[in-house]
Design a protein around this motif. Structure first.
Motif, mmCIF file in Angstrom:
data_model
loop_
_atom_site.group_PDB
_atom_site.id
_atom_site.type_symbol
_atom_site.label_atom_id
_atom_site.label_comp_id
_atom_site.label_asym_id
_atom_site.label_seq_id
_atom_site.Cartn_x
_atom_site.Cartn_y
_atom_site.Cartn_z
ATOM 1 N N PHE A 1 4.754 -1.057 3.450
ATOM 2 C CA PHE A 1 3.729 -1.659 2.786
ATOM 3 C C PHE A 1 2.611 -0.998 3.180
ATOM 4 O O PHE A 1 1.842 -0.622 2.053
ATOM 5 N N ALA A 2 2.242 -0.696 4.020
ATOM 6 C CA ALA A 2 0.831 -0.243 4.650
ATOM 7 C C ALA A 2 0.744 1.454 3.816
ATOM 8 O O ALA A 2 -0.359 1.753 3.475
ATOM 9 N N THR A 3 1.807 2.172 3.985
ATOM 10 C CA THR A 3 1.769 3.354 3.213
ATOM 11 C C THR A 3 1.383 3.315 1.977
ATOM 12 O O THR A 3 0.321 4.038 1.231
ATOM 13 N N GLU A 4 2.029 2.486 1.296
ATOM 14 C CA GLU A 4 1.950 2.169 0.007
ATOM 15 C C GLU A 4 0.364 1.437 -0.513
ATOM 16 O O GLU A 4 -0.238 2.073 -1.505
ATOM 17 N N ARG B 1 -5.516 2.109 -2.113
ATOM 18 C CA ARG B 1 -7.020 1.950 -1.473
ATOM 19 C C ARG B 1 -7.640 3.333 -1.564
ATOM 20 O O ARG B 1 -8.906 3.187 -2.006
ATOM 21 N N LYS B 2 -6.944 4.519 -1.220
ATOM 22 C CA LYS B 2 -7.560 5.613 -1.202
ATOM 23 C C LYS B 2 -8.015 5.961 -2.980
ATOM 24 O O LYS B 2 -8.907 6.308 -3.240
ATOM 25 N N LYS B 3 -7.153 5.667 -3.697
ATOM 26 C CA LYS B 3 -7.203 5.965 -5.235
ATOM 27 C C LYS B 3 -8.412 5.321 -5.834
ATOM 28 O O LYS B 3 -9.386 5.584 -6.583
ATOM 29 N N LEU B 4 -8.679 4.063 -5.268
ATOM 30 C CA LEU B 4 -9.693 3.028 -5.908
ATOM 31 C C LEU B 4 -10.853 2.863 -4.829
ATOM 32 O O LEU B 4 -11.742 2.217 -5.113
ATOM 33 N N TYR C 1 -11.203 3.613 3.377
ATOM 34 C CA TYR C 1 -11.499 5.049 3.019
ATOM 35 C C TYR C 1 -12.884 5.101 2.912
ATOM 36 O O TYR C 1 -13.365 5.959 3.036
ATOM 37 N N TYR C 2 -13.230 4.054 1.953
ATOM 38 C CA TYR C 2 -14.711 3.741 1.855
ATOM 39 C C TYR C 2 -15.228 2.515 2.661
ATOM 40 O O TYR C 2 -14.374 1.782 2.723
ATOM 41 N N ARG C 3 -16.379 2.566 2.905
ATOM 42 C CA ARG C 3 -16.993 1.466 3.619
ATOM 43 C C ARG C 3 -17.481 0.541 2.337
ATOM 44 O O ARG C 3 -18.124 1.009 1.744
ATOM 45 N N LEU C 4 -17.564 -0.905 2.800
ATOM 46 C CA LEU C 4 -17.800 -1.655 1.631
ATOM 47 C C LEU C 4 -18.973 -2.847 2.157
ATOM 48 O O LEU C 4 -19.021 -3.210 3.383
ATOM 49 N N ALA C 5 -19.772 -3.081 1.316
ATOM 50 C CA ALA C 5 -20.866 -4.106 1.433
ATOM 51 C C ALA C 5 -20.966 -4.796 -0.019
ATOM 52 O O ALA C 5 -20.800 -4.291 -0.869
#
Ligand code: ADP
Ligand code: ZN
Ligand code: ZN
Length: 789
Positions: free
Chosen positions: A674-677, A682-685, A690-694
């Motif tokens: 699950f984590a891999t998929e 997450r990376k693609k979007l 991968y990105y930090r969010l606020a």
């Protein structure tokens, strides 16, 4: 003269500086005057008066502490919080302290004692003189007298008492208990209703809170039983120190297995320094035993430990195990404590009398001396995030605090948050794995049932029906999980197609059949369920996806003999109900336990051999980037309740999306897949990790004002984009939030995605300096938000 920054629990942008002729330690409480009002503040850093300006600084009125209430380490944590979560230092600091440490100015002071020790003479005189001796007036009377300090001392010495304004939290809680008697009358002389009630009462402990059964038994039946001498009712005081989970089990003798020993060995290597360990162990793999062993180790070298759990009331077994292991030196921070209890407990923790603190997220602030270890159990749980200011994430603060104090951290989970997993993959955290259950207890067999194939959309599919039946015959227990309370999720008119929606929230209301009510699950608003459509007058409705109430009703028809217990926040308003559920399950008085996510956590019943998930898709369809992760976590956790002993377990997952990767990997109990998929998506979007969010949420009761303001923001955003270009920073919005209106407030949000936390913080700071939010709009900054709904 000395000058200090004083922090008040207010959201004011500028620093407040006061002067004092005496030195004050950082972290001590002080009383100051701000715009004519007295405040308790925390003394911050020493500073200088501004040179060229001719400012007259106000003097600190009183210093309450010589020993600071907040240690230098906790002060540091507070500064970090304020900076990171964009709140005032005062808000952050006061979030760490029990409310009772703040003197209430309106409180009445009453002298109790015969004698008046020397230092108290001026105080006693002022009390006698005053018609209304509240703190505020005494303060005016007694200039240059350490009033609050004396009051606190006097209260401790029993010389005086403070009558605070009526505070419901502080009233000693008494609840009505039912106490079973030895009846002289025969049971069968009772009329039906009373006999039913008596049967229910016999299922409980010899004495128990009436609230346990009051929803199922009429009060008149109880009254009749009292009259006939079957029971008596007695108000009993709720005593926080006695809150133990009665079944306090005897200490189990456990020989740790190889995987556990290895994990412990590995973690102990990092002893005495700051490091983070991710303990990834499948459900029932014995993580708790690892924690207990490590805690022992820390205690043996006179260090102290914080143990964070998602929700204390929902994890009675965990608390039970800790209590039987650690007894008196354990402080349990549960939500039933009054403010006064909380203060007493805080003092015991600070003095070192209590050496382990177990509690929900705010326990991360426990003032333990010599902190050596912080454990965050079920570290993926959303409840670690505080959803009001300061919006901190308890797990992340645990790491920051450990870093400040040079302590170790263990994050434990069977389904780690993707952020944590990612950090373990890239070496920031040390990964410990336990991939099997002790004593060859197996993981359950999982079967997925495609609901699309089911005839007539029956709620309980044929395979599940059969499996339940088998358990009932074998006298084993079943857990059924449906993560929706109420009867059905919505009510829709079949003629005009309109939904019954909440007037405050523009969200469809849920149907609660037991009360014939529609309820909004966001603001709590209820209305009687309509007999005819309020828009077109038609009488026929369609009902949305089923909730626990509907499933309960179906089960009663399908299995009339079974003892069914429903647990959701409607049936379990009080903690005692949860405890009674736990006891009834343990005592085998329940055949089928049906519930929402309330029953997904930490329950370990040896007789449960079947877990049925009625509809796995409920949380999957939410428009939120964590929907798949949450679904996976929930399903895995619930499935883990089955077959935790030598009896083989079975899990049946019913779903409309059998091919979805979250459901497939949950059915295989395969976290890594699950984590891999999920990480790929997450990376693609451009989502975390991968990105930090606020996100900044803007709310107003007036939609037009809000819309106008959002378009006014355009210029600021243009500047922001120019300063921090893509792909360093991605700015989305402002746009309507998925929940467009909650509790009468319309909602828009602006989402920041940044490559690093530094870029994120710079962007937010820049935004704040460029954009002036008008006072009729509520602005809320949420760093690392849990949800974007
Ligand atoms: P987790 O916290 O990983 O879900 P627990 O620590 O609750 O798992 O362990 C699950 C069950 O297995 C508990 O009843 C526990 O007492 C038991 N257990 C754990 N480790 C061992 C062991 N080494 N030997 C025997 N039983 C164990
Ligand atoms: Zn209609
Ligand atoms: Zn509402």
């Amino acid at each position: 003269m000395h000058y200090y920054v004083i922090h008040l629990p207010l959201e004011i942008p500028k620093e407040l500086i006061y002067c004092s002729s005496a030195e004050i330690v950082e972290g001590a409480r002080v009383i100051v005057n701000l715009s004519g009002r007295l405040w308790t503040g925390i003394c911050g850093a020493k500073t200088r008066p501004e040179e060229d300006k001719d400012i007259r600084y106000k003097a600190v009125i009183e210093v309450l502490d010589t020993v600071p209430v907040l240690s230098p380490e906790l002060m540091k944590l507070g500064y970090w919080m304020a900076d990171y979560y964009h709140c005032s230092v005062g808000k952050a600091l006061f979030a760490m302290l029990p409310a009772r440490l703040l003197p209430e100015m309106e409180a009445n002071v009453i002298w109790l004692s015969e004698n008046v020790p020397e230092p108290f003479i001026p105080l006693k005189k002022a009390i006698d003189k005053s018609e209304n001796p509240v703190l505020k007036t005494l303060r005016k009377e007694l200039t240059s007298y350490p009033l609050y300090k004396r009051i606190e001392e006097g209260e401790e010495l029993g010389l005086l008492k403070i009558e605070r304004r009526l505070n419901h939290k502080d009233k000693p809680r008494t609840v009505n208990f039912i106490i079973r008697l030895q009846p002289t009358l025969e049971e069968d002389t009772l009329p039906l209703k009373q006999r039913e009630a008596w049967e229910k009462i016999k299922e409980e402990e010899p004495s128990f809170p009436m609230s346990n059964i009051s929803s199922t038994i009429s009060y008149s039946a109880i009254k009749a039983l009292v009259k006939k001498g079957f029971i008596k009712i007695e108000p009993r005081r709720f005593d926080p120190e006695s809150v133990s989970f009665e079944n306090s089990s005897p200490l189990k003798q456990i020989t740790l297995n190889y995987a556990q020993v290895e994990a412990i060995k590995d973690i102990t290597e990092g002893f005495g320094t700051f490091n983070v360990n991710l303990l990834y162990g499948i459900t029932g793999s014995g993580k708790t035993e690892v924690y207990i062993e490590l805690i022992r180790h820390y205690l043996s070298v006179n260090k102290t430990v914080i143990f964070l759990i998602p929700e204390i009331a929902l994890t009675p077994q965990m608390v039970d195990r800790f209590q039987s292991n650690f007894g008196q030196i354990l402080a349990i921070q549960h939500s039933q404590l009054t403010e006064k209890d909380r203060l007493i407990q805080w003092q015991k923790i600070k003095s070192g009398e209590k050496r382990i603190v177990i509690g929900a997220r705010s326990a991360v602030f426990a003032p333990l001396p010599d902190l050596g270890l912080i454990i965050v159990d079920e570290e993926h749980e959303g409840t670690y995030k505080q959803e009001s200011a300061p919006r901190y994430q308890g797990r992340d603060l645990a790491i920051v605090r450990a870093q400040i104090q040079n302590a170790q951290v263990i994050l434990g989970s069977a389904t780690p948050a993707l952020e944590s997993w990612h950090n373990a993959q890239n070496g920031k955290y040390k990964l410990q794995k336990i991939e099997s259950r002790p004593l060859d207890y197996c993981l359950p067999d999982v079967q997925v049932v495609d609901l699309r194939d089911e005839y007539e959309h029956s709620l309980i599919s044929a395979p599940l029906l059969e499996a339940i039946d088998k358990r009932l015959q074998r006298k084993e227990q079943v857990i059924l999980f449906q993560n929706r309370r109420g009867y059905s999720s919505f009510m829709q008119c079949l003629k005009c197609g309109k939904l019954i929606t909440c007037k405050n929230c523009e969200i469809s209301m849920s149907y609660h059949r037991d009360r014939e009510e529609m309820q909004c699950h966001y603001c709590g608003n209820t209305i009687p369920s309509p007999r005819k459509c309020p828009y077109c007058g038609s009488y026929s409705f369609a009902y949305g996806a089923p909730g626990t109430q509907k499933i309960e009703q179906n089960l009663k028809i399908l299995f009339p003999e079974a003892k069914i217990l429903r647990m959701d926040s409607d049936s379990a308003r009080k903690r005692d109900t949860y405890k009674s559920m736990y006891n009834r399950m343990k005592n085998k008085e329940v055949d089928i336990l049906l519930g929402t996510q309330m029953i997904s956590k930490g329950l370990d019943f040896p007789l449960v051999t079947l877990v049925g998930i009625v509809m796995a898709d409920i949380s999957l369809n939410l428009p939120d980037f964590r929907a798949a992760e949450r679904t996976f976590q929930l399903l895995t956790q619930v499935a883990g309740r089955s077959g935790r002993r030598d009896k083989a377990g079975e899990v049946i997952i019913q779903t409309y999306n059998p091919q979805h990767y979250a459901i497939e990997s949950a059915s295989q109990q395969n976290y890594i897949r699950f984590a891999t998929e999920e990480l790929g998506y997450r990376k693609k979007l451009y989502y975390p990790p991968y990105y930090r969010l606020a996100r900044i949420l803007f709310q107003s009761t007036d939609l037009e004002t809000l819309k106008k303001e959002m378009s006014n923001m355009r210029e600021v955003l243009y500047l922001l984009r120019k300063q921090i270009p893509m792909p360093q920073l991605l700015l989305l919005g402002p746009s309507v939030a998925p929940f467009s209106k909650i509790s009468s407030y319309y909602r828009y949000h602006l989402i920041f995605k940044a490559q690093t936390v530094k870029i994120l913080q710079n962007a937010i700071r820049l935004f704040n300096s460029l954009y002036n939010c008008p006072s009729n709009i509520r602005k809320q900054i949420d760093i690392d938000p849990n949800t974007l709904m």
